[in-house]
Design a protein around this motif. Structure first.
Motif, PDB file in Angstrom:
ATOM      1  N   GLY A 111      39.821  22.993  22.810  1.00  0.00           N
ATOM      2  CA  GLY A 111      39.468  23.347  24.076  1.00  0.00           C
ATOM      3  C   GLY A 111      39.634  24.891  24.557  1.00  0.00           C
ATOM      4  O   GLY A 111      40.045  25.084  25.704  1.00  0.00           O
ATOM      5  N   SER A 112      39.202  25.781  23.344  1.00  0.00           N
ATOM      6  CA  SER A 112      39.713  27.114  23.698  1.00  0.00           C
ATOM      7  C   SER A 112      38.844  27.966  24.610  1.00  0.00           C
ATOM      8  O   SER A 112      39.107  28.847  25.134  1.00  0.00           O
ATOM      9  N   HIS A 113      37.625  27.316  25.062  1.00  0.00           N
ATOM     10  CA  HIS A 113      36.665  27.872  26.014  1.00  0.00           C
ATOM     11  C   HIS A 113      36.879  26.921  27.368  1.00  0.00           C
ATOM     12  O   HIS A 113      36.072  26.029  27.281  1.00  0.00           O
ATOM     13  N   PRO A 114      37.233  27.419  28.382  1.00  0.00           N
ATOM     14  CA  PRO A 114      37.343  26.527  29.595  1.00  0.00           C
ATOM     15  C   PRO A 114      35.968  26.155  30.159  1.00  0.00           C
ATOM     16  O   PRO A 114      35.844  25.261  30.924  1.00  0.00           O
ATOM     17  N   GLU A 115      34.798  26.947  29.750  1.00  0.00           N
ATOM     18  CA  GLU A 115      33.831  26.620  30.508  1.00  0.00           C
ATOM     19  C   GLU A 115      32.905  25.729  29.818  1.00  0.00           C
ATOM     20  O   GLU A 115      31.773  25.300  30.161  1.00  0.00           O
ATOM     21  N   LEU A 116      33.202  25.348  28.581  1.00  0.00           N
ATOM     22  CA  LEU A 116      32.548  24.512  27.844  1.00  0.00           C
ATOM     23  C   LEU A 116      32.534  22.948  28.519  1.00  0.00           C
ATOM     24  O   LEU A 116      33.833  22.595  28.804  1.00  0.00           O
ATOM     25  N   ALA A 117      31.595  22.448  28.782  1.00  0.00           N
ATOM     26  CA  ALA A 117      31.497  20.996  29.527  1.00  0.00           C
ATOM     27  C   ALA A 117      30.180  20.326  28.730  1.00  0.00           C
ATOM     28  O   ALA A 117      29.247  20.075  29.309  1.00  0.00           O
ATOM     29  N   PRO A 118      30.505  19.841  27.504  1.00  0.00           N
ATOM     30  CA  PRO A 118      29.368  19.222  27.010  1.00  0.00           C
ATOM     31  C   PRO A 118      28.994  17.767  27.669  1.00  0.00           C
ATOM     32  O   PRO A 118      29.790  17.251  28.492  1.00  0.00           O
ATOM     33  N   THR A 119      27.671  17.530  27.710  1.00  0.00           N
ATOM     34  CA  THR A 119      27.098  16.343  28.017  1.00  0.00           C
ATOM     35  C   THR A 119      27.185  15.072  27.369  1.00  0.00           C
ATOM     36  O   THR A 119      27.732  14.993  26.102  1.00  0.00           O
ATOM     37  N   THR A 120      26.884  14.133  28.068  1.00  0.00           N
ATOM     38  CA  THR A 120      26.953  12.703  27.051  1.00  0.00           C
ATOM     39  C   THR A 120      26.168  12.844  25.819  1.00  0.00           C
ATOM     40  O   THR A 120      26.482  12.286  24.825  1.00  0.00           O
TER      41      THR A 120
END
Length: 200
Positions: A111-120
């Motif tokens: 989780g090195s990048h806090p903006e990563l928000a993968p979808t389903t």
């Protein structure tokens, strides 16, 4: 007649490669849309056209990571020893991924990048990679090498051990003078051998 696509798969691949390189050299702060576009010699419009923006670019890197890992796991050559093959998956696939693409490993597993928000849909790539790992674990089960343990449980346990080994190696925490591949192999062989013991 439809309008031809201005940015094709080649552009997409180049942008992803540039984004991974920027992560390597500058960390998450360097992963800006303009920096990625400049690295490829194109405009920010290309990034928005292909990925929809930075969020989409990050998600594409996430998918790329698990696609690479899954393909490597599936590509291990099977032998007549499923236990040895499972160890090989850890060393030749998981360790290969972590050491060859360390910043993708950090992005997806740490989780090195806090903006990563993968979808389903994005997470489907991780699920597919895990299923490929479960195939090798299931071969051990079929050969009576899991001591009655559940395939899904062992798959997660094996994954966790590999993730921990990768994190330790990438941080430079392995004992000085030790061969990292040997450390991986020793740990995984001990884990897999222990699975054969019947559960009480």
């Amino acid at each position: 007649m439809g309008r031809p696509r201005e940015h094709d798969d080649q552009t997409r691949a180049a942008l992803l490669a540039a984004a991974e390189e920027l992560l390597s050299r500058q960390g998450e702060q360097g992963l800006a849309v303009r920096a990625v576009a400049d690295a490829v010699g194109t405009t920010t419009r290309a990034v928005y056209s292909v990925f929809g923006g930075k969020d989409g670019l990050l998600r594409a890197l996430y998918v790329r990571a698990f696609t690479l890992l899954g393909e490597r796991v599936a590509g291990v050559r099977a032998s007549d020893d499923p236990a040895a093959d499972l160890v090989a998956v850890g060393v030749r696939a998981f360790r290969w991924f972590a050491t060859t693409h360390p910043n993708l490993f950090r992005l997806t597993f740490e989780g090195s990048h806090p903006e990563l928000a993968p979808t389903t849909d994005d997470i489907g790539s991780a699920v597919a990679a895990r299923r490929r790992l479960a195939f090798w674990v299931a071969r051990c089960a079929d050969a009576g090498r899991l001591g009655g343990r559940d395939v899904a449980d062992v798959t997660w346990q094996f994954h966790a051990l590999c993730q921990g080994l990768a994190s330790v190696e990438l941080r430079g925490w392995l004992p000085r003078g030790r061969d990292p591949a040997r450390v991986w192999r020793d740990a995984l062989e001990a884990f897999v051998a222990g699975l054969a013991a019947r559960r009480p």
